[in-house]
Design a protein around this motif. Structure first.
Motif, PDB file in Angstrom:
ATOM      1  N   MET A   1      46.323  -1.559 -61.485  1.00 30.61           N
ATOM      2  CA  MET A   1      46.528  -1.359 -62.911  1.00 30.61           C
ATOM      3  C   MET A   1      48.011  -1.482 -63.247  1.00 30.61           C
ATOM      4  N   ILE A   2      48.268  -1.724 -64.539  1.00 30.69           N
ATOM      5  CA  ILE A   2      49.649  -1.859 -65.028  1.00 30.69           C
ATOM      6  C   ILE A   2      49.983  -0.641 -65.890  1.00 30.69           C
ATOM      7  N   LEU A   3      51.154  -0.054 -65.663  1.00 35.14           N
ATOM      8  CA  LEU A   3      51.678   0.974 -66.570  1.00 35.14           C
ATOM      9  C   LEU A   3      52.759   0.307 -67.416  1.00 35.14           C
ATOM     10  N   ALA A   4      52.618   0.383 -68.743  1.00 35.11           N
ATOM     11  CA  ALA A   4      53.588  -0.263 -69.632  1.00 35.11           C
ATOM     12  C   ALA A   4      54.288   0.776 -70.495  1.00 35.11           C
ATOM     13  N   ILE A   5      55.599   0.549 -70.733  1.00 34.92           N
ATOM     14  CA  ILE A   5      56.420   1.492 -71.503  1.00 34.92           C
ATOM     15  C   ILE A   5      57.194   0.725 -72.570  1.00 34.92           C
ATOM     16  N   GLU A   6      57.230   1.287 -73.775  1.00 33.98           N
ATOM     17  CA  GLU A   6      57.948   0.652 -74.902  1.00 33.98           C
ATOM     18  C   GLU A   6      58.711   1.734 -75.658  1.00 33.98           C
ATOM     19  N   THR A   7      60.057   1.551 -75.746  1.00 35.64           N
ATOM     20  CA  THR A   7      60.887   2.515 -76.492  1.00 35.64           C
ATOM     21  C   THR A   7      62.002   1.785 -77.254  1.00 35.64           C
ATOM     22  N   SER A   8      61.702   0.601 -77.824  1.00 34.35           N
ATOM     23  CA  SER A   8      62.799  -0.194 -78.386  1.00 34.35           C
ATOM     24  C   SER A   8      63.293   0.310 -79.732  1.00 34.35           C
ATOM     25  N   CYS A   9      62.455   1.086 -80.436  1.00 33.79           N
ATOM     26  CA  CYS A   9      62.888   1.560 -81.759  1.00 33.79           C
ATOM     27  C   CYS A   9      62.548   3.040 -81.919  1.00 33.79           C
ATOM     28  N   ASP A  10      61.639   3.381 -82.812  1.00 35.46           N
ATOM     29  CA  ASP A  10      61.381   4.803 -83.069  1.00 35.46           C
ATOM     30  C   ASP A  10      59.990   5.249 -82.634  1.00 35.46           C
ATOM     31  N   ASP A  11      59.309   4.453 -81.818  1.00 38.89           N
ATOM     32  CA  ASP A  11      58.022   4.864 -81.263  1.00 38.89           C
ATOM     33  C   ASP A  11      58.159   5.013 -79.753  1.00 38.89           C
ATOM     34  N   THR A  12      57.763   6.178 -79.227  1.00 40.11           N
ATOM     35  CA  THR A  12      57.748   6.371 -77.773  1.00 40.11           C
ATOM     36  C   THR A  12      56.337   6.009 -77.318  1.00 40.11           C
ATOM     37  N   CYS A  13      56.216   4.940 -76.500  1.00 42.28           N
ATOM     38  CA  CYS A  13      54.885   4.395 -76.215  1.00 42.28           C
ATOM     39  C   CYS A  13      54.677   4.176 -74.720  1.00 42.28           C
ATOM     40  N   ALA A  14      53.443   4.464 -74.258  1.00 40.77           N
ATOM     41  CA  ALA A  14      53.040   4.128 -72.892  1.00 40.77           C
ATOM     42  C   ALA A  14      51.573   3.734 -72.917  1.00 40.77           C
ATOM     43  N   ALA A  15      51.191   2.815 -72.021  1.00 36.92           N
ATOM     44  CA  ALA A  15      49.801   2.350 -71.965  1.00 36.92           C
ATOM     45  C   ALA A  15      49.452   2.011 -70.529  1.00 36.92           C
ATOM     46  N   VAL A  16      48.160   2.070 -70.232  1.00 39.56           N
ATOM     47  CA  VAL A  16      47.656   1.610 -68.936  1.00 39.56           C
ATOM     48  C   VAL A  16      46.723   0.438 -69.213  1.00 39.56           C
ATOM     49  N   LEU A  17      46.920  -0.652 -68.462  1.00 40.56           N
ATOM     50  CA  LEU A  17      46.070  -1.839 -68.630  1.00 40.56           C
ATOM     51  C   LEU A  17      45.436  -2.202 -67.299  1.00 40.56           C
ATOM     52  N   ASP A  18      44.381  -3.001 -67.362  1.00 41.94           N
ATOM     53  CA  ASP A  18      43.788  -3.512 -66.129  1.00 41.94           C
ATOM     54  C   ASP A  18      44.803  -4.436 -65.438  1.00 41.94           C
ATOM     55  N   GLY A  19      44.529  -4.823 -64.214  1.00 42.45           N
ATOM     56  CA  GLY A  19      45.482  -5.589 -63.410  1.00 42.45           C
ATOM     57  C   GLY A  19      45.868  -6.918 -64.016  1.00 42.45           C
ATOM     58  N   GLU A  20      44.984  -7.491 -64.835  1.00 43.17           N
ATOM     59  CA  GLU A  20      45.266  -8.792 -65.448  1.00 43.17           C
ATOM     60  C   GLU A  20      46.047  -8.646 -66.755  1.00 43.17           C
ATOM     61  N   GLY A  21      46.188  -7.430 -67.237  1.00 44.20           N
ATOM     62  CA  GLY A  21      46.899  -7.227 -68.503  1.00 44.20           C
ATOM     63  C   GLY A  21      46.131  -7.739 -69.702  1.00 44.20           C
ATOM     64  N   ARG A  22      44.819  -7.764 -69.598  1.00 40.85           N
ATOM     65  CA  ARG A  22      44.021  -8.286 -70.703  1.00 40.85           C
ATOM     66  C   ARG A  22      43.141  -7.229 -71.363  1.00 40.85           C
ATOM     67  N   ARG A  23      43.194  -5.995 -70.830  1.00 39.37           N
ATOM     68  CA  ARG A  23      42.401  -4.919 -71.425  1.00 39.37           C
ATOM     69  C   ARG A  23      43.203  -3.624 -71.327  1.00 39.37           C
ATOM     70  N   ALA A  24      43.340  -2.934 -72.462  1.00 40.81           N
ATOM     71  CA  ALA A  24      44.078  -1.668 -72.460  1.00 40.81           C
ATOM     72  C   ALA A  24      43.109  -0.528 -72.178  1.00 40.81           C
ATOM     73  N   LEU A  25      43.435   0.289 -71.173  1.00 42.80           N
ATOM     74  CA  LEU A  25      42.596   1.445 -70.841  1.00 42.80           C
ATOM     75  C   LEU A  25      43.086   2.685 -71.589  1.00 42.80           C
ATOM     76  N   SER A  26      44.351   2.644 -72.016  1.00 38.75           N
ATOM     77  CA  SER A  26      44.891   3.693 -72.885  1.00 38.75           C
ATOM     78  C   SER A  26      46.084   3.098 -73.606  1.00 38.75           C
ATOM     79  N   ASN A  27      46.443   3.693 -74.746  1.00 40.75           N
ATOM     80  CA  ASN A  27      47.556   3.172 -75.534  1.00 40.75           C
ATOM     81  C   ASN A  27      48.101   4.319 -76.377  1.00 40.75           C
TER      82      ASN A  27
END
Ligand code: KG4
Ligand code: ZN
Length: 340
Positions: A1-27
């Motif tokens: 699985m992929i753990l993704a993190i986004e903090t470029s502006c004013d939203d603190t974001c994390a998500a888990v996706l399947d290994g192919e990055g084509r389905r979000a398991l959480s967001n």
């Protein structure tokens, strides 16, 4: 699985996706409320708020996906463009998580992330396509192919979201301005006031929103407070419609240019079978309605991610992983964020 993190502006974001990055398991998106009293994002306030929230947001993303760090095989993170201090919080967290487990790290461009949201919305989508990115910081048209994104046109001044935010502010509405303007525009007559759409008839694929802003400023000068309140729905509707018109016109022009792509130094347009709209402003209901109608009329495939994937989120950053080079352990420790 992929753990993704986004903090470029004013939203603190994390998500888990399947290994192919084509389905979000959480967001998970935590939108910082600290900025509302300033009427805009304050960079240093954003960095500190990210720092306070990032651990909890990552943990929630893992929990929501019913998984743990031991199941994560790659960590993806936004490295540019954005607020430098804000980016550094996400990048440092991502480096730490990846390093501790000797995982590769995938450094993602935020704009490519916005476009990648379309792959989550429609897993059958494949390049080439034309993408409009309209957010608080960027407004641009790209030709997207398997080898990357080529700029076709962009705003010469404000971004579309920035124009909406500034217009909303002038009208005494809340932040972010896009949703506030839409709400205020309900029941308004968009034709009562004449708002300019810049570069309308120019063959270029560039945008400009500074004239629109000035036009609202001058209209407001002759009104007293009571009149502004009374005319608010019409002013908001007219202003929002002008932004929608500018964005749709240029995207549809790009679509119409399939027959003359050489003019724009974009030979890939020949084969572009689809249109993609991404970024926070793509959450706008009247823009979505207008583009759905027009693309149906033209018989062109249109992908606009659901609103929660249009505004900043980490699932879109994870979705950019298949098109982004991973940096192996431990080479990414020296990796830096960039504001542009
Ligand atoms: O992509 P985004 O969440 O953050 C940036 O990367 O900038 O975009 C934020 C922008 C803001 O200007 C906000 O006013 C606008 O997107 N926005 C909207 C809507 N939701 C967010 N604009 C119009 N209609 C909306 N529903
Ligand atoms: Zn964004």
């Amino acid at each position: 699985m992929i753990l993704a993190i986004e903090t470029s502006c004013d939203d603190t974001c994390a998500a888990v996706l399947d290994g192919e990055g084509r389905r979000a398991l959480s967001n998970v998106v935590h939108t910082q409320t600290e900025h509302s009293r300033y009427g805009g994002v304050v960079p240093e306030v954003a960095s500190r708020a990210h720092l306070e929230r990032i651990d909890g947001v990552v943990q929630k993303a893992l929990d929501d996906a019913g998984t743990g760090l031991d199941q994560i095989e790659r960590v993806a993170v936004t490295v540019r463009p954005g607020l430098i201090g804000a980016l550094l919080v996400g990048l440092s967290a991502a480096k730490g998580l990846a390093y501790a487990r000797r995982l590769p790290l995938v450094p993602v461009n935020h704009l490519e992330g916005h476009v990648a949201a379309a792959y989550l919305a429609d897993p059958t989508l494949e390049p080439p396509f034309v993408a409009l990115i309209a957010s608080g910081g960027h407004t641009a048209l790209y030709s997207v192919t398997v080898s990357g994104m080529t700029l076709l046109g962009q705003t010469l001044d404000d971004a579309a979201g920035e124009a909406l935010d500034k217009g909303a502010r002038m009208l005494g509405l809340g932040f972010p301005g896009g949703p506030a303007l839409s709400k205020a525009a309900q029941g308004g007559d968009p034709t009562r006031y004449d708002f300019p759409v810049a570069l309308k008839d120019k063959s270029s694929l560039d945008f400009s929103f500074s004239g629109l802003k000035t036009s609202l400023l001058y209209k407001l000068k002759v009104f007293d407070e009571g009149e502004v309140r009374e005319e608010l729905p019409h002013l908001a509707a007219g202003y929002e419609t002008a932004v929608v018109e500018a964005l749709s016109r240029k995207l549809l022009r790009a679509a119409d240019l399939y027959d003359a792509p050489d003019l724009y130094d974009a030979p890939d347009l020949y084969d572009a079978p689809a249109l993609v709209v991404a970024g926070g402003v793509a959450a706008n209901a009247s823009l979505r309605r207008r583009l759905i109608e027009e693309s149906e009329e033209r018989g062109v495939k249109l992908v606009i991610p659901p609103p929660e994937l249009c505004t900043d989120n980490a699932a879109m950053i994870g979705a950019a992983v298949p098109n982004t080079l991973a940096v192996p352990f431990p080479d990414y420790l020296g990796l830096n964020a960039r504001s542009v």
